[in-house]
Design a protein around this motif. Structure first.
Motif, short mmCIF file in Angstrom:
data_model
loop_
_atom_site.label_atom_id
_atom_site.label_comp_id
_atom_site.label_asym_id
_atom_site.label_seq_id
_atom_site.Cartn_x
_atom_site.Cartn_y
_atom_site.Cartn_z
N LYS A 235 62.29 35.43 -41.37
CA LYS A 235 63.49 34.25 -41.04
C LYS A 235 62.88 32.76 -40.80
O LYS A 235 63.62 32.18 -41.08
CB LYS A 235 64.42 35.07 -40.31
N GLU A 236 62.39 33.03 -39.76
CA GLU A 236 61.86 31.88 -38.50
C GLU A 236 60.76 31.25 -39.60
O GLU A 236 61.24 29.83 -39.37
CB GLU A 236 61.45 32.41 -37.56
N TYR A 237 60.49 31.55 -40.23
CA TYR A 237 59.15 30.57 -41.12
C TYR A 237 59.67 30.45 -42.41
O TYR A 237 59.49 28.99 -42.76
CB TYR A 237 57.98 31.49 -41.72
N ARG A 238 60.93 30.70 -42.92
CA ARG A 238 61.50 30.25 -43.98
C ARG A 238 62.72 28.71 -43.26
O ARG A 238 62.71 27.97 -43.91
CB ARG A 238 62.67 31.15 -44.41
N LYS A 239 63.22 28.93 -41.85
CA LYS A 239 63.71 27.91 -41.26
C LYS A 239 62.58 27.08 -41.72
O LYS A 239 63.25 25.21 -41.70
CB LYS A 239 63.90 28.50 -40.07
N GLN A 240 61.34 27.10 -40.97
CA GLN A 240 60.54 25.54 -41.21
C GLN A 240 59.75 25.35 -42.65
O GLN A 240 60.00 24.06 -41.95
CB GLN A 240 59.34 26.57 -40.11
N LEU A 241 59.92 26.26 -43.51
CA LEU A 241 59.68 25.58 -44.43
C LEU A 241 61.02 24.97 -44.97
O LEU A 241 60.72 23.81 -45.26
CB LEU A 241 59.23 26.29 -45.86
N GLU A 242 62.01 25.36 -44.69
CA GLU A 242 63.02 24.35 -45.42
C GLU A 242 62.92 22.75 -44.66
O GLU A 242 63.58 22.24 -44.72
CB GLU A 242 64.53 25.28 -45.15
#
Length: 179
Positions: free
Chosen positions: A48-55
């Motif tokens: 989830k944190e990784y996806r947030k960083q990508l966004e």
């Protein structure tokens, strides 16, 4: 909202790193079942944190592109050498994963290269065999097959072979600001 503020706020969001403790399962008096569950939860949280960083990174790229389209100048603070981030050493497990992945990739590319070479060699052997058989059957056909046919792949050149220099032409200086 100014471009500098938007870039600064987005860059602050992208600077967040995953804490290493979130990737390591909790240790203690827990049973094995609970440790597996907590590991899965930690992995989900990490994803989830990784996806947030990508966004956030994609949003930052969009802001920069929109600013460039509008012709807004870039924030000079973005080019400050003191602003560079320090290199974070990957963990031993991560380094091991990267090394194994690189080895696997090099094996794959080497296998592809060998297959391509084998295909080329097979094509060349087949061609040589066909030419030998053609020579046995008919020498004129053999000679004709070796000739270069320009009608199959037409090639035309248009334009002067050499262009004369222009009078009073000043070559651009790469060190100048206008270049």
């Amino acid at each position: 909202m100014s471009l500098a503020f938007r870039l600064h706020s987005l860059s602050v969001l992208t600077n967040r790193c995953l804490p290493p403790s979130s990737l390591v399962p909790a240790r203690g008096k827990k049973t094995a079942k609970k440790q597996k569950k907590s590991r899965k939860d930690a992995q989900k949280d990490a994803m989830k944190e990784y996806r947030k960083q990508l966004e956030v990174r994609e949003a930052l790229e969009q802001v920069v592109l929109q600013a460039a389209r509008r012709g807004e100048p870039m924030d000079p603070e973005m080019f400050n050498p003191a602003r560079k981030r320090s290199y974070i050493q990957p963990s031993e497990e991560e380094r091991e994963k990267r090394i194994l992945l690189m080895k696997e990739w090099s094996r794959y590319t080497m296998q592809q290269h060998k297959q391509e070479l084998q295909q080329l060699q097979g094509m060349m052997k087949t061609r040589e065999h066909a030419l030998k058989e053609l020579r046995k059957l008919s020498l004129p056909l053999y000679k004709e097959s070796l000739e270069l046919r320009k009608d199959i792949f037409p090639f035309k050149r248009i334009g002067p072979v050499a262009t004369p220099p222009k009078d009073n032409y000043i070559a651009p200086d790469p060190d100048s600001e206008l270049f």
